[in-house]
Write a protein that holds these residues in place. Structure first.
Motif, PDB file in Angstrom:
ATOM      1  N   VAL A 139       0.837  -1.199   0.000  1.00  0.00           N
ATOM      2  CA  VAL A 139       0.000   0.000   0.000  1.00  0.00           C
ATOM      3  C   VAL A 139       0.876   1.255   0.000  1.00  0.00           C
ATOM      4  O   VAL A 139       0.607   2.220  -0.737  1.00  0.00           O
ATOM      5  N   ILE A 140       1.924   1.240   0.801  1.00  0.00           N
ATOM      6  CA  ILE A 140       2.840   2.380   0.833  1.00  0.00           C
ATOM      7  C   ILE A 140       3.448   2.597  -0.548  1.00  0.00           C
ATOM      8  O   ILE A 140       3.550   3.738  -1.036  1.00  0.00           O
ATOM      9  N   ALA A 141       3.840   1.510  -1.203  1.00  0.00           N
ATOM     10  CA  ALA A 141       4.417   1.624  -2.545  1.00  0.00           C
ATOM     11  C   ALA A 141       3.393   2.188  -3.531  1.00  0.00           C
ATOM     12  O   ALA A 141       3.728   3.003  -4.400  1.00  0.00           O
ATOM     13  N   GLY A 142       2.137   1.763  -3.396  1.00  0.00           N
ATOM     14  CA  GLY A 142       1.084   2.279  -4.265  1.00  0.00           C
ATOM     15  C   GLY A 142       0.842   3.763  -4.057  1.00  0.00           C
ATOM     16  O   GLY A 142       0.623   4.516  -5.018  1.00  0.00           O
ATOM     17  N   ILE A 143       0.875   4.186  -2.798  1.00  0.00           N
ATOM     18  CA  ILE A 143       0.692   5.605  -2.490  1.00  0.00           C
ATOM     19  C   ILE A 143       1.827   6.425  -3.089  1.00  0.00           C
ATOM     20  O   ILE A 143       1.593   7.495  -3.694  1.00  0.00           O
ATOM     21  N   GLU A 144       3.057   5.942  -2.947  1.00  0.00           N
ATOM     22  CA  GLU A 144       4.199   6.679  -3.505  1.00  0.00           C
ATOM     23  C   GLU A 144       4.106   6.755  -5.028  1.00  0.00           C
ATOM     24  O   GLU A 144       4.445   7.772  -5.631  1.00  0.00           O
ATOM     25  N   SER A 145       3.643   5.676  -5.642  1.00  0.00           N
ATOM     26  CA  SER A 145       3.448   5.690  -7.085  1.00  0.00           C
ATOM     27  C   SER A 145       2.394   6.717  -7.478  1.00  0.00           C
ATOM     28  O   SER A 145       2.537   7.451  -8.462  1.00  0.00           O
ATOM     29  N   GLY A 146       1.330   6.799  -6.691  1.00  0.00           N
ATOM     30  CA  GLY A 146       0.259   7.748  -6.972  1.00  0.00           C
ATOM     31  C   GLY A 146       0.682   9.191  -6.825  1.00  0.00           C
ATOM     32  O   GLY A 146       0.212  10.068  -7.574  1.00  0.00           O
ATOM     33  N   ARG A 147       1.566   9.455  -5.888  1.00  0.00           N
ATOM     34  CA  ARG A 147       2.043  10.830  -5.699  1.00  0.00           C
ATOM     35  C   ARG A 147       2.751  11.345  -6.958  1.00  0.00           C
ATOM     36  O   ARG A 147       2.741  12.542  -7.243  1.00  0.00           O
ATOM     37  N   ALA A 148       3.377  10.441  -7.701  1.00  0.00           N
ATOM     38  CA  ALA A 148       4.195  10.838  -8.852  1.00  0.00           C
ATOM     39  C   ALA A 148       3.387  11.014 -10.133  1.00  0.00           C
ATOM     40  O   ALA A 148       3.930  11.453 -11.145  1.00  0.00           O
ATOM     41  N   ILE A 149       2.104  10.674 -10.106  1.00  0.00           N
ATOM     42  CA  ILE A 149       1.293  10.742 -11.329  1.00  0.00           C
ATOM     43  C   ILE A 149       0.903  12.190 -11.628  1.00  0.00           C
ATOM     44  O   ILE A 149       0.469  12.928 -10.748  1.00  0.00           O
ATOM     45  N   LYS A 150       1.042  12.568 -12.888  1.00  0.00           N
ATOM     46  CA  LYS A 150       0.681  13.911 -13.325  1.00  0.00           C
ATOM     47  C   LYS A 150      -0.832  14.021 -13.507  1.00  0.00           C
ATOM     48  O   LYS A 150      -1.493  13.070 -13.927  1.00  0.00           O
ATOM     49  N   ALA A 151      -1.349  15.189 -13.205  1.00  0.00           N
ATOM     50  CA  ALA A 151      -2.789  15.416 -13.328  1.00  0.00           C
ATOM     51  C   ALA A 151      -3.273  15.163 -14.753  1.00  0.00           C
ATOM     52  O   ALA A 151      -4.357  14.606 -14.970  1.00  0.00           O
ATOM     53  N   VAL A 152      -2.456  15.557 -15.735  1.00  0.00           N
ATOM     54  CA  VAL A 152      -2.879  15.386 -17.125  1.00  0.00           C
ATOM     55  C   VAL A 152      -3.019  13.905 -17.471  1.00  0.00           C
ATOM     56  O   VAL A 152      -3.941  13.515 -18.210  1.00  0.00           O
ATOM     57  N   ASP A 153      -2.146  13.038 -16.920  1.00  0.00           N
ATOM     58  CA  ASP A 153      -2.250  11.603 -17.188  1.00  0.00           C
ATOM     59  C   ASP A 153      -3.486  11.014 -16.525  1.00  0.00           C
ATOM     60  O   ASP A 153      -4.159  10.144 -17.096  1.00  0.00           O
ATOM     61  N   TYR A 154      -3.787  11.477 -15.331  1.00  0.00           N
ATOM     62  CA  TYR A 154      -4.984  11.020 -14.632  1.00  0.00           C
ATOM     63  C   TYR A 154      -6.242  11.398 -15.416  1.00  0.00           C
ATOM     64  O   TYR A 154      -7.138  10.571 -15.624  1.00  0.00           O
ATOM     65  N   LEU A 155      -6.305  12.623 -15.868  1.00  0.00           N
ATOM     66  CA  LEU A 155      -7.483  13.084 -16.608  1.00  0.00           C
ATOM     67  C   LEU A 155      -7.625  12.358 -17.936  1.00  0.00           C
ATOM     68  O   LEU A 155      -8.746  12.078 -18.387  1.00  0.00           O
TER      69      LEU A 155
END
Length: 281
Positions: free
Chosen positions: A170-186
């Protein structure tokens, strides 16, 4: 000594053990249907808007869906009517339904899983349902960016304050999520909406394995991406989907899904399949 499934596996286990007749679960990528398959119970994921999510700790609001576990398909339909006020009556639905099967998906599944599902599909044909070979809808469901970003958005502050309550994954997933750009999410959300808008008329419902593998030993790695590869597409599409246990092969479920307007047809096929499987056991 086997893994019970995804994050709602506690609910699946208590239904399987006969402790309760039904239990709710959250299904964001298959966490109702996969535990249902591995625990040999029925798991139903309705369309996302069917059940309010008040009180549900979010993983991904873009995909989180309330589902439930029961010991029969009829019970799953009954719970649906009670919780939504909408009946999934199959009284007026005959056998003039076509089920779509992706033969490539079956070829890639473990042999015991594929063999059990093929036997079940043969039973459906004997009942008068027609079979069509079609690609599995929504496959592959590339939702990793959405899962990770939403996980970080909702849980990063808690993890920063109390890291000891979370596992390393879960910690690894959270760290991965922090690095995602808003444009990629959208972009991923836009792609999701495009997929949900596509028509699928090649068959009435889609059928196949709920999970491509048998339940691994508790000591084996938890390969979330692989075991959920056949459930995530229906979260992407927001299709109602049900997992029906294969009576003759423990740990195997057959998944039946269709667009929201065909939820009653999903139940019709599931009821027929369950009856013939129990009759042949």
């Amino acid at each position: 000594d086997r893994q019970p499934g995804g994050s709602s596996s506690g609910s699946a286990a208590v239904v399987a053990a006969g402790i309760v007749p039904l239990a709710l679960g959250g299904d964001t990528g298959g966490s109702v249907r996969q535990p249902a398959a591995w625990c040999d119970v029925v798991g139903w994921k309705p369309a996302q808007a069917s059940i309010p999510r008040d009180g549900l700790d979010p993983l991904s609001p873009a995909l989180d869906t309330i589902g439930w576990f029961t010991r029969s398909v009829d019970d799953a339909a009954f719970v649906h009517e009670i919780l939504t006020g909408q009946s999934l009556s199959t009284d007026q639905l005959g056998t003039e339904l076509t089920f779509g099967v992706d033969d490539d998906v079956l070829e890639r599944a473990q042999s015991p899983v594929a063999d059990a599902v093929r036997r079940a599909l043969a039973q459906l044909e004997k009942l008068g349902f027609k079979r069509a070979s079609v690609p599995m809808p929504g496959l592959p469901a590339r939702l990793g960016v959405v899962y990770a970003a939403d996980l970080a958005a909702h849980w990063a502050n808690v993890a920063d304050s109390n890291p000891e309550i979370f596992g390393d994954d879960v910690i690894a997933g959270i760290e991965s999520g922090r690095a995602i750009k808003a444009v990629d999410y959208l972009r991923c959300l836009a792609d999701r909406d495009i997929e949900r808008g596509r028509s699928w008329g090649a068959a009435t419902v889609a059928c196949g394995p709920t999970c491509p593998v048998l339940p691994p030993l508790l000591t084996e790695p938890d390969d979330v991406r692989h075991v959920g590869s056949l459930t995530r597409p229906y979260n992407l599409l927001d299709w109602p989907a049900i997992s029906v246990p294969m009576v003759d092969t423990p740990g195997v479920g057959i998944q039946i899904a269709a667009p929201p307007a065909r939820a009653a047809q999903v139940m019709r096929v599931a009821l027929a399949l369950e009856a013939t499987l129990k009759g042949s056991s």
